[in-house]
Design a protein around this motif. Sequence first.
Motif, PDB file in Angstrom:
ATOM      1  N   GLY A 238      -8.273  22.628 -57.622  1.00 20.88           N
ATOM      2  CA  GLY A 238      -9.568  21.978 -57.415  1.00 20.88           C
ATOM      3  C   GLY A 238     -10.073  21.347 -58.695  1.00 20.88           C
ATOM      4  N   PHE A 239     -11.368  21.409 -58.868  1.00 21.32           N
ATOM      5  CA  PHE A 239     -11.981  20.771 -60.021  1.00 21.32           C
ATOM      6  C   PHE A 239     -12.991  21.705 -60.662  1.00 21.32           C
ATOM      7  N   ARG A 240     -13.077  21.591 -61.973  1.00 19.52           N
ATOM      8  CA  ARG A 240     -14.215  22.201 -62.651  1.00 19.52           C
ATOM      9  C   ARG A 240     -15.166  21.051 -62.952  1.00 19.52           C
ATOM     10  N   VAL A 241     -16.394  21.247 -62.530  1.00 22.06           N
ATOM     11  CA  VAL A 241     -17.369  20.164 -62.666  1.00 22.06           C
ATOM     12  C   VAL A 241     -18.426  20.559 -63.675  1.00 22.06           C
ATOM     13  N   VAL A 242     -18.704  19.665 -64.597  1.00 21.40           N
ATOM     14  CA  VAL A 242     -19.727  19.947 -65.598  1.00 21.40           C
ATOM     15  C   VAL A 242     -20.999  19.213 -65.193  1.00 21.40           C
ATOM     16  N   VAL A 243     -22.041  19.999 -64.927  1.00 23.04           N
ATOM     17  CA  VAL A 243     -23.302  19.406 -64.481  1.00 23.04           C
ATOM     18  C   VAL A 243     -24.344  19.613 -65.560  1.00 23.04           C
ATOM     19  N   LYS A 244     -25.051  18.532 -65.865  1.00 21.18           N
ATOM     20  CA  LYS A 244     -26.131  18.666 -66.853  1.00 21.18           C
ATOM     21  C   LYS A 244     -27.435  18.657 -66.087  1.00 21.18           C
ATOM     22  N   LYS A 245     -28.205  19.736 -66.205  1.00 21.61           N
ATOM     23  CA  LYS A 245     -29.507  19.789 -65.545  1.00 21.61           C
ATOM     24  C   LYS A 245     -30.572  19.420 -66.562  1.00 21.61           C
ATOM     25  N   TYR A 246     -31.337  18.398 -66.228  1.00 26.75           N
ATOM     26  CA  TYR A 246     -32.401  17.976 -67.139  1.00 26.75           C
ATOM     27  C   TYR A 246     -33.580  18.935 -67.024  1.00 26.75           C
ATOM     28  N   PRO A 247     -34.271  19.149 -68.107  1.00 23.02           N
ATOM     29  CA  PRO A 247     -35.408  20.093 -68.032  1.00 23.02           C
ATOM     30  C   PRO A 247     -36.545  19.493 -67.222  1.00 23.02           C
ATOM     31  N   LYS A 248     -37.017  20.261 -66.225  1.00 22.82           N
ATOM     32  CA  LYS A 248     -38.149  19.796 -65.415  1.00 22.82           C
ATOM     33  C   LYS A 248     -39.460  20.306 -65.993  1.00 22.82           C
ATOM     34  N   TYR A 249     -39.338  21.346 -66.824  1.00 25.61           N
ATOM     35  CA  TYR A 249     -40.521  22.015 -67.383  1.00 25.61           C
ATOM     36  C   TYR A 249     -41.351  22.650 -66.290  1.00 25.61           C
TER      37      TYR A 249
ATOM     38  N   THR B 206     -35.131  23.941 -70.900  1.00 24.29           N
ATOM     39  CA  THR B 206     -34.250  23.099 -71.703  1.00 24.29           C
ATOM     40  C   THR B 206     -33.160  22.514 -70.827  1.00 24.29           C
ATOM     41  N   GLU B 207     -32.431  21.600 -71.418  1.00 22.63           N
ATOM     42  CA  GLU B 207     -31.264  21.045 -70.733  1.00 22.63           C
ATOM     43  C   GLU B 207     -30.276  22.187 -70.528  1.00 22.63           C
ATOM     44  N   LYS B 208     -29.711  22.243 -69.335  1.00 19.46           N
ATOM     45  CA  LYS B 208     -28.738  23.300 -69.088  1.00 19.46           C
ATOM     46  C   LYS B 208     -27.424  22.682 -68.644  1.00 19.46           C
ATOM     47  N   ILE B 209     -26.351  23.306 -69.045  1.00 18.23           N
ATOM     48  CA  ILE B 209     -25.047  22.859 -68.581  1.00 18.23           C
ATOM     49  C   ILE B 209     -24.555  23.886 -67.579  1.00 18.23           C
ATOM     50  N   LEU B 210     -24.080  23.371 -66.445  1.00 17.87           N
ATOM     51  CA  LEU B 210     -23.622  24.239 -65.367  1.00 17.87           C
ATOM     52  C   LEU B 210     -22.161  23.922 -65.127  1.00 17.87           C
ATOM     53  N   ASN B 211     -21.359  24.939 -64.945  1.00 16.70           N
ATOM     54  CA  ASN B 211     -19.978  24.686 -64.545  1.00 16.70           C
ATOM     55  C   ASN B 211     -19.797  25.109 -63.106  1.00 16.70           C
ATOM     56  N   LEU B 212     -19.340  24.195 -62.271  1.00 12.72           N
ATOM     57  CA  LEU B 212     -19.103  24.527 -60.875  1.00 12.72           C
ATOM     58  C   LEU B 212     -17.618  24.419 -60.594  1.00 12.72           C
ATOM     59  N   TYR B 213     -17.121  25.297 -59.739  1.00 12.79           N
ATOM     60  CA  TYR B 213     -15.713  25.233 -59.367  1.00 12.79           C
ATOM     61  C   TYR B 213     -15.635  24.866 -57.902  1.00 12.79           C
ATOM     62  N   VAL B 214     -15.063  23.719 -57.642  1.00  8.05           N
ATOM     63  CA  VAL B 214     -15.044  23.232 -56.261  1.00  8.05           C
ATOM     64  C   VAL B 214     -13.634  22.807 -55.865  1.00  8.05           C
ATOM     65  N   ASP B 215     -13.434  22.697 -54.542  1.00  6.24           N
ATOM     66  CA  ASP B 215     -12.131  22.292 -54.033  1.00  6.24           C
ATOM     67  C   ASP B 215     -12.016  20.777 -53.869  1.00  6.24           C
TER      68      ASP B 215
ATOM     69  N   PRO C  64     -36.447  18.452 -52.905  1.00  3.52           N
ATOM     70  CA  PRO C  64     -37.510  19.439 -52.779  1.00  3.52           C
ATOM     71  C   PRO C  64     -38.856  18.887 -53.247  1.00  3.52           C
ATOM     72  N   ARG C  65     -39.899  19.354 -52.648  1.00  2.00           N
ATOM     73  CA  ARG C  65     -41.199  18.845 -53.065  1.00  2.00           C
ATOM     74  C   ARG C  65     -41.663  19.686 -54.259  1.00  2.00           C
ATOM     75  N   LYS C  66     -41.145  19.320 -55.423  1.00  2.16           N
ATOM     76  CA  LYS C  66     -41.457  20.043 -56.649  1.00  2.16           C
ATOM     77  C   LYS C  66     -41.816  19.021 -57.701  1.00  2.16           C
ATOM     78  N   ALA C  67     -42.686  19.415 -58.601  1.00  2.00           N
ATOM     79  CA  ALA C  67     -43.095  18.483 -59.655  1.00  2.00           C
ATOM     80  C   ALA C  67     -42.086  18.495 -60.797  1.00  2.00           C
ATOM     81  N   VAL C  68     -42.175  17.452 -61.594  1.00  2.00           N
ATOM     82  CA  VAL C  68     -41.285  17.290 -62.744  1.00  2.00           C
ATOM     83  C   VAL C  68     -42.129  16.708 -63.871  1.00  2.00           C
ATOM     84  N   ILE C  69     -41.875  17.130 -65.100  1.00  2.00           N
ATOM     85  CA  ILE C  69     -42.657  16.582 -66.211  1.00  2.00           C
ATOM     86  C   ILE C  69     -41.791  15.659 -67.046  1.00  2.00           C
ATOM     87  N   ASP C  70     -42.296  14.467 -67.335  1.00  2.00           N
ATOM     88  CA  ASP C  70     -41.593  13.482 -68.138  1.00  2.00           C
ATOM     89  C   ASP C  70     -41.886  13.743 -69.617  1.00  2.00           C
ATOM     90  N   PRO C  71     -40.871  14.220 -70.387  1.00  2.00           N
ATOM     91  CA  PRO C  71     -41.146  14.612 -71.772  1.00  2.00           C
ATOM     92  C   PRO C  71     -41.508  13.433 -72.674  1.00  2.00           C
TER      93      PRO C  71
END
Lengths: 379, 443, 646
Positions: B91-102, B184-193, B149-156
Amino acid sequence: MVTRTFESRVTYRINPELMDKIKKLGGVGISKCFDCGTCTVSCPFSEELGLEPFPRRIIKYIKLGLEDRLLSSLEPWLCYYCGDCSDTCPKNAEPAETMMATRRYLVSKYDFTGISRIMYFTRFGWLIAAIILAGIAFIIGWIFKGPIVTERVELGTFAPVDIVDTAGIAVLVILASILIVNIYRMYRFTVGSLKGISLSKAFIELIKIVPLHFLTQMRLAKCSFREYWYIHLMIFYGYGLSFILFVPLLRLTLTNKPFLFVDPLSIAGVLSTILLIIGATLAIKGRLEKKTHVWRYSHHTDWMFVILLFLVTLTGVLTGIFRTLGYPLPTYVTFALHIVLVTPFLALEVPFAKWSHLAYRPFSIYFHRLKTLKEGVVL
Amino acid sequence: MSSVRGKVLVIGGGIAGIQASLDLAEAGFKVYLVEKKPSIGGRMAQLDKTFPTLDCASCILTPKMAEVPRKANIELITYAEVIDIVKEKDGFRVVVKKYPKYIDETKCIGCGICVERCPAREKLGAPDEFNEGLSTRRAVCILFPQAVPRKAVIDPNICLYLTRKTCKVCEKFCPAQAIDWSDTEKILNLYVDAIVVATGYRFVDPRHPALSIYGYGKYQNVYTNIEFERILDSRGPTGGEILRRSDKKHPKRIVFIQCVGSRDYRINPYCSAYCCMASIKQAVLAKEHEPGVDIVILYMDIRAFGKGFQEFYERAVKEFGIRFVRGRPAKIVEDPNTKNLIVYYENTLKGTIEKIEADMVVLALGIVPNPPDFMKRLGLVEPDGRVKIKDPSDPIATPVEGLFIAGMLAGPKDIPDSVAQGSAVAMRVMQHILRRKVEVVAT
Amino acid sequence: MSGEEIRIGVYVCHCGTNIAGTVDVEEVVRYASTLPNVVIARNYVFMCSEPGQQLIKEDIKKYNLNRVVVAACSPSLHELTFRNAVKEAGLNPYLFEMANIREHCSWAHPDRRKATEKAKDLIRMVVAKARELEPLEEIKIDVTKKALVIGGGVAGLRAALDLARSGFTVYLVEKRPTLGGHTARIPFIRYLGVRGDELISSIVKELVSMPNIKIYTNADVVSMEGGVGSFRVRIRVRPKYVDSKCNLCGECVKVCPVEVSNEYEYGVGTRKAIYLPYQTAYPQIYVIDPEVCTRCGECVKVCPTKAIDLDEKERYEDIEVGTVILATGYDPYEPEKGELGYGLSKKVITLFQLERLLDERGPTKGVLRIGDTEPRVIVFISCVGSMGTSPKAGSYCSRMCCSTMLSAALKIRDQLPGSYIYVIHKDIRTYGYDEELYWKALERDIRFVRYEELPEVKVSGDKIEVVVKDITIGEYISVPADLVVLVNGMAQGKYLREVLNVVRVSCGDEGFVKEAHVKLRPVDAASEGIYLAGSVTGPKSVIESIIHGSAAAARAATVLSKDHVFAEPIIAKVDEDLCSGCLVCVGMCPYNAISTKETDGRRIAFVNPVLCMGCGTCAAACPSGAMQQQGFKDKQVFAQIRAFAR
């Protein structure tokens, strides 16, 4: 091709080979056109009243093969090759080149002798014809040349003015006659007849329009690449001045008199030379650099013109230089070369090739006026 | 289905990505749906109505959007981008960057109080991307009211606290204590097929030099079609009233120009497929908003190829009196006093040069695929912008095994074709995963 | 729910400006809150969205609601959405009712005052019904993990392959004696170098190697009962009269006295009564066309393997499947005799016939000749059979013909570089990446003529002249053509009407099957469990049909992957005490869902909950009122009527 009226409407029979011919004559991008009309509205002449818009329509005639419509069109001559249409075309179909190719096609069609067709449709027909004519000029010159004086420059002795003048007038008359017939053919294709216009009115319009446009080429000023107008005027007046000095005023210039920097004839000669050299050089440079759309494609007839013009100018200039510097033999040689080159240059170019536009263009404006008068359109 | 049959990454929460995710989830697969914006919905959420039925876009889209969080198998990761994929094992290892929503997603209830209170508005705010910059938004925002999702986000970049250490009004009023300044910015590793890329398209730049004759950016009353869509929408910057930029007046004549940035060798030789119908739709809607307005559409060909399209086109002519003129304009000039635009074109079906004065001009902008950077690095993008596919007869499979594409990314198309590709790619993924599992078991 | 206090929540949707633009929603909400039993009344811009649904869910908990009314668009759009929301909040989803104040109100009445009053009336009526609503339990249906695909063209084949690969059992039923549909006879797909028959062969090869697929050719579906999860289908397999002993020797063909036009070659060429549809047909068996066979028996005599049996009978097979995919495709428009010269000269052919002539494996081995001459001037006339160009034509655009026509024109250029090709068209609709084909065609000197008046094709003896007015220059031109190709579009499949009698889907006016929603559910039929793939829903290209085949398979897989699905309980139910056993209802039911049963020595009616579609016919016919439609019981409907009359 056959045109016939079918159930009270005119139907044109297609000639599918027309597009191939235009492509051979330099209409390089014509295949790509998909009829959007951007070129037509970019054209600076498209807003003139009474003018059927172009170039899209002309391109369409060619693609569909409507030869009759093409022959009866004046628009190719009313186009001044400014290149605005090619600049805006979203398909890079080079409509300006197609219009140029159309002009070449029309020149070959107006000519009744068939020589023009050879010039345009064969790659080296012009070279062979040029060599033949140069050969004839050489033979005649050899037979009729005067004594060769080597102590000083006696151009008038070497090239007796009577001979040259007579030969010149003879050639001029022949060429003018052919050209006049071709202009009449152009009239028949485009205007057809003078129905509805009095002969006097037609004559007045002729006087009003033809000389003005012939001398100013003012429509070229509308194009966005302004230099084009200036360069063309330089070449025109450069040549025009030379023509005046060495044809009607031949008896004053083809003499044994040395070159005096201060008399009006010499000054005129120098001026014409400068104009011709600058104009021709800029034109050649432009064609080589492919600076604007207008100079990106050169048909062999363009090179024919520019090469012969350059050689004629060069030999003429060299004659003048050697004459001034007082070298007799070089003067006679370059002069002989000049005559040998000028003969095919004029003989081929004026009635049969690129230079015919000096007549067709001003007359096209006149014929357009006649057409609008016939249709009752007020300009 | 208690056990999960495989894991799939879907990149892009537009309609194609949503359809693929829903079908895969229903069939028992675990789906990670990663969306760059804070909400799924994609471009369709910005539309007012859809052609040819004139369905309200939100009415048909939001229920599908609402289904996504309801499916237990779908993990929705928004405000995040996939920055790399690496082939690993089967499969694949996927690197996801999550931006900080604060903002803590688990606490935020989407009430919108923070947005109402935020003082970083108007001049302190930023151009609202959802409204194509025609209005401003605040530092804390919810993308649009029906966001999922109906969630707020803050523009830094414009948040007063994050830039100047003042304010914090949102924190004061948030009833759920969801503000999290330490995000903060987070890096996520996902393992998918398998991976489905459905990142859609982007518009051709209307300020491209070859498009300068249309005067976008120079003349106030020249709009792109997506801007005009926002104006037509009742949720948009003008509340659904067609008011033009220069003097806020209602237009008396609107001219649409088709094929702007499409079918042009200098920019994009392809046809963007959606714009003929989109302009007809916008013209009909504009007539409904302003019954007296005169609308002219300047075209080369009207690509009314889909189901119901030709009928809609004919309706636009006969019932709504929209005028169609075949001609491509080469020049637009602005009247300095009225700010009206004078458009010059050849009416090719009449053979005359015409000019028309318009209060507003709408450019039907061309589109190009919008592949994520990692696809370019993998060499999967052709020089002309098309995404590489393995076989010309299958537009959704890339040369990389297990990596598929769907929707507008796979070429210009309309909504039903995007939805069909979303479902089709789900089937490809299902087979890809199941066949490999069978092979693995067999050995 | 006797005894319990009825607590109703009313939600009025703005639907953007669709409702709020005409109806005064604030006033309507105020009015609703005055109705008896209404505990809370709200309005919101898009009730169907996530926040809208949240409002309902929260209120159910907060206010202890036991009935919910949403006044918004048509229930056909979002009833399911709201039922799910209500269910998630813990309330029985059938204690929910919708009032349609959009299609039935704001969209129909422009007068603001009158529309607002009507909206109030509608809500009052629905609130009255809501009071009488009873909780209903959804019906659990076991899913048979098998699928039926009707139609063995490229879309059906792809769908079958996808489902088979996913592990489900698939039955594939094809009407013709061979699989492949029209695609098998398309020699080139979009100038991509892909052959239609190869595309088909590659799928068929894999399909026949799979144990979980059963293919029926020369077969039809004659009846279908049941619903999603459990469809009971009867297949009729018509006799081919030739069995698998056939070794393709072709001796039979030589002796067969009957020769007819070959529909597999679109009429280019002939075949005998006994024939192999085409070279790569599957199955590779000859077949006898019973409609033209004279039963002379000559073929039987010469067959070396004794594979022919003229007495073979049709047989039936009953199967049960969980989902059905309809992929019966299209048929090309057949121009009428005399339409643009069709049928008046062998030089006027259709696009489909042209493709046969350009096929290297076709009747002329791909060499384009009319008679013996190589055509020099070829004219294509597009939009034949589409865009309303003739009385029999559809008013729609056939989508794939511009691209196909240009691919064919490019192929002709490849073969005959000296030819001149004119394309007479209305628009050139090479959309998306197909624009490349248009640019290629232009580069290869194909000339385009735009028409508005239909061109005339004048046939005089051996000569053809096409006269058309090119409206971009306003001139009539005459083209002496050696070949005229009528670019015919896609029309309704010849046998679709028969299929529609069996499969419960409906057709639009233009002759193609209607999807559940043309934008967001392009491969779903309105009935649950039935999916649509390929050009049965409308013209599309081969590649698009393949995508649709996979899409339909994916949708079917969402059902087949589950062990159960749940059916709506809006069905008829018999009150056993009231039923007198008159059995009027049994004959009324269009779904054969009603039978009889014995109770206390009486014979009464009994409704099969899985088969019942909830149409209400039996309930209307029942003289005693024993038959009641759940969710539309008499007392519920009368409550609405009384509320209106107030």
